[in-house]
Every structure is written in structure tokens, then in C-alpha cells.
Design a protein around this motif. Structure first.
Motif, PDB file in Angstrom:
ATOM      1  N   THR A  47     -45.346 110.559 -29.271  1.00  0.00           N
ATOM      2  CA  THR A  47     -45.930 111.840 -29.698  1.00  0.00           C
ATOM      3  C   THR A  47     -47.356 111.971 -29.176  1.00  0.00           C
ATOM      4  O   THR A  47     -47.967 110.983 -28.774  1.00  0.00           O
ATOM      5  CB  THR A  47     -45.992 111.934 -31.241  1.00  0.00           C
ATOM      6  OG1 THR A  47     -46.824 110.877 -31.739  1.00  0.00           O
ATOM      7  CG2 THR A  47     -44.614 111.831 -31.878  1.00  0.00           C
ATOM      8  N   CYS A 104     -56.264 121.302 -26.320  1.00  0.00           N
ATOM      9  CA  CYS A 104     -55.325 122.147 -27.072  1.00  0.00           C
ATOM     10  C   CYS A 104     -55.304 123.556 -26.497  1.00  0.00           C
ATOM     11  O   CYS A 104     -56.339 124.096 -26.114  1.00  0.00           O
ATOM     12  CB  CYS A 104     -55.743 122.175 -28.542  1.00  0.00           C
ATOM     13  SG  CYS A 104     -54.617 123.097 -29.604  1.00  0.00           S
ATOM     14  N   ASN A 138     -43.309 121.365 -29.393  1.00  0.00           N
ATOM     15  CA  ASN A 138     -44.342 120.867 -30.305  1.00  0.00           C
ATOM     16  C   ASN A 138     -43.997 121.217 -31.743  1.00  0.00           C
ATOM     17  O   ASN A 138     -43.358 122.243 -31.999  1.00  0.00           O
ATOM     18  CB  ASN A 138     -45.683 121.548 -30.023  1.00  0.00           C
ATOM     19  CG  ASN A 138     -46.240 121.278 -28.657  1.00  0.00           C
ATOM     20  OD1 ASN A 138     -47.221 120.583 -28.511  1.00  0.00           O
ATOM     21  ND2 ASN A 138     -45.631 121.854 -27.630  1.00  0.00           N
ATOM     22  N   ALA A 198     -51.006 120.899 -33.554  1.00  0.00           N
ATOM     23  CA  ALA A 198     -49.604 120.685 -33.220  1.00  0.00           C
ATOM     24  C   ALA A 198     -49.413 119.277 -32.675  1.00  0.00           C
ATOM     25  O   ALA A 198     -50.375 118.610 -32.278  1.00  0.00           O
ATOM     26  CB  ALA A 198     -49.134 121.715 -32.189  1.00  0.00           C
ATOM     27  N   LEU A 222     -47.000 117.234 -29.896  1.00  0.00           N
ATOM     28  CA  LEU A 222     -46.038 117.286 -28.796  1.00  0.00           C
ATOM     29  C   LEU A 222     -45.071 116.115 -28.911  1.00  0.00           C
ATOM     30  O   LEU A 222     -45.495 114.973 -29.070  1.00  0.00           O
ATOM     31  CB  LEU A 222     -46.792 117.200 -27.458  1.00  0.00           C
ATOM     32  CG  LEU A 222     -45.945 117.085 -26.194  1.00  0.00           C
ATOM     33  CD1 LEU A 222     -45.148 118.349 -25.944  1.00  0.00           C
ATOM     34  CD2 LEU A 222     -46.841 116.770 -24.997  1.00  0.00           C
TER      35      LEU A 222
END
Length: 197
Positions: free
Chosen positions: A48, A59, A93, A104, A106
Motif C-alpha cells: 500500500t 497527493c 485507492n 487516500a 493506493l
DNA sequence: ATGTCGATTTGCT
DNA sequence: GCAAATCGACATA
């Protein structure tokens, strides 16, 4: 339909937590399920990356940049943010935190556990290999997620997560800088990528 | 084994 | 116009 999984499903409260970097680590060992076209696929999350909103130069919502694409990031946690990368890759995400805080996580890699035939078909492969569900675009493609699913509820019956009791010790988590964000200045070095060993 | 490059939408300049 | 949270094809060695 009953998947005998209701009790294990991650609740909305999980996604609405506010320590996104911590949640990114907690997601390791959890299972991502999808149910599209009558086919269920699932895999255990093994990699992740956390993206922490307005102050994170990596971001998409850095500096509260708000566009049609990034709108999902600003919703309260518990929905998907899916966007197209390099014009061809769909990246999935998990949106966290509360409304208007665009954090978030990913999902970069899975260990396939269920519906492998379906994953092979979507990936146009004949046999399982390391690339079936490794890399964010490959992972999304294997589980059938694309940009049309951006904004989807992650506690519904199309895309959801389950806790199967897999315990991942801190010592079994490798933290490294995130991939492919050289443009992010100082933030490119933040150890926000997590791999399950 | 390692390197370069094309695919092609979105958003910023 | 150009770069992007990538991947795989192809080249060269």
C-alpha cells in the motif's frame, strides 16, 4: 446473495479513521473483494501507499486541488478513488479520513486468493505469475476495477474489504519511499509505502 | 539482465 | 504543450 462474510467485512468506521499512514499498514493482510459480472475475485493486500491530502505534494489533492477527477478524495472515507494514469492504467485507492480531508491509500499489490480464473482472463494471461496482481494498474485490472468505480461505496456488495484475522506484526512490514513521485519535492522521501514481508 | 520507449487521458502552464 | 502515483514490448549484451 450471502457470502458468509458479513461479520468480517470492514465497517465504514474503519475507513473514517484519521491516521491514514497507520491505516495503510493495517490494510496489509486484509482481503479486497470485488463482485462484477457475476464473478467474485479476492486477494490479500500486500502493498500500500498513503497519500495524505492538502499538505502532501505527492497527493493529487495537494493544496486542496479540487477537480472532477479528485472530487472523490474530498468525500468522507469509505469510498474508492480510481483514476487513469498515463492515459491507460486504472489505479485504485481507498479514501480515508473525514469529509474535506482528501486522504487516500493506493493499493499496489495483492496475493490472489479467489476467482483466479477471472483474474487471468481480465489480465489476458494463461497462468499465474508474479505480475498477475503486482503493481497498482495490474492489481486494479485483475479485480476488475476501473475509473467508472471512482466514488463507489467500499462497504457495499460490489467492492468491499474483509478481515480474515491475519495478524501482521510491525516487524513484518517494510516501509520505503513511494514509487514514481519524483515531482513531490521533499515529500518524495516520506516512508509512506508499506510492504508485507 | 538491463535499458529505452510508446500508449493516451487529465490537468496545469 | 507537457508530465504524470505504470506497464510491457522490444532492443541490445
Amino acid at each position: 446473495m450471502d457470502f458468509k462474510s458479513t461479520e468480517e467485512k470492514l465497517p465504514l468506521s474503519f475507513f473514517r479513521q484519521q491516521q491514514t499512514v497507520e491505516i495503510a499498514q493495517q490494510l496489509l493482510g486484509k482481503y479486497l473483494f470485488t463482485h462484477f459480472d457475476g464473478k467474485i475475485t479476492a486477494g490479500m493486500i500486500t502493498e500500500t501507499e498513503a497519500y495524505t491530502g492538502a499538505e502532501d505534494r505527492a497527493c493529487h489533492a495537494y493544496n486542496n486541488r479540487r477537480t472532477k477527477r479528485t472530487e472523490a478524495l474530498f468525500a468522507a472515507g469509505g469510498i474508492a478513488y480510481v483514476y487513469l494514469c498515463y492515459g491507460i492504467h486504472h489505479l485504485f485507492n481507498i479514501v480515508t479520513h473525514k469529509e474535506n480531508i482528501p486522504h487516500a491509500i493506493l493499493i499496489r499489490s495483492l496475493k490472489p486468493t479467489y476467482g483466479i480464473e477471472t483474474m487471468l482472463r481480465r489480465r489476458k494471461k494463461n497462468s499465474v505469475d508474479k505480475t498477475l496482481t503486482r503493481g497498482p494498474a495490474n492489481t486494479a485490472q485483475a479485480v476488475g476495477i476501473d475509473t467508472s468505480h471512482s466514488g463507489s461505496d467500499l462497504t457495499g456488495n460490489r467492492i468491499w474489504l474483509e478481515d480474515h484475522g491475519v495478524i501482521v506484526a510491525k516487524s513484518d512490514i517494510l516501509a520505503t519511499p513511494r514509487i514514481g513521485i519524483d515531482y513531490a519535492g521533499e515529500d518524495k522521501n516520506l516512508p509512506y509505502r508499506f510492504l508485507k514481508l
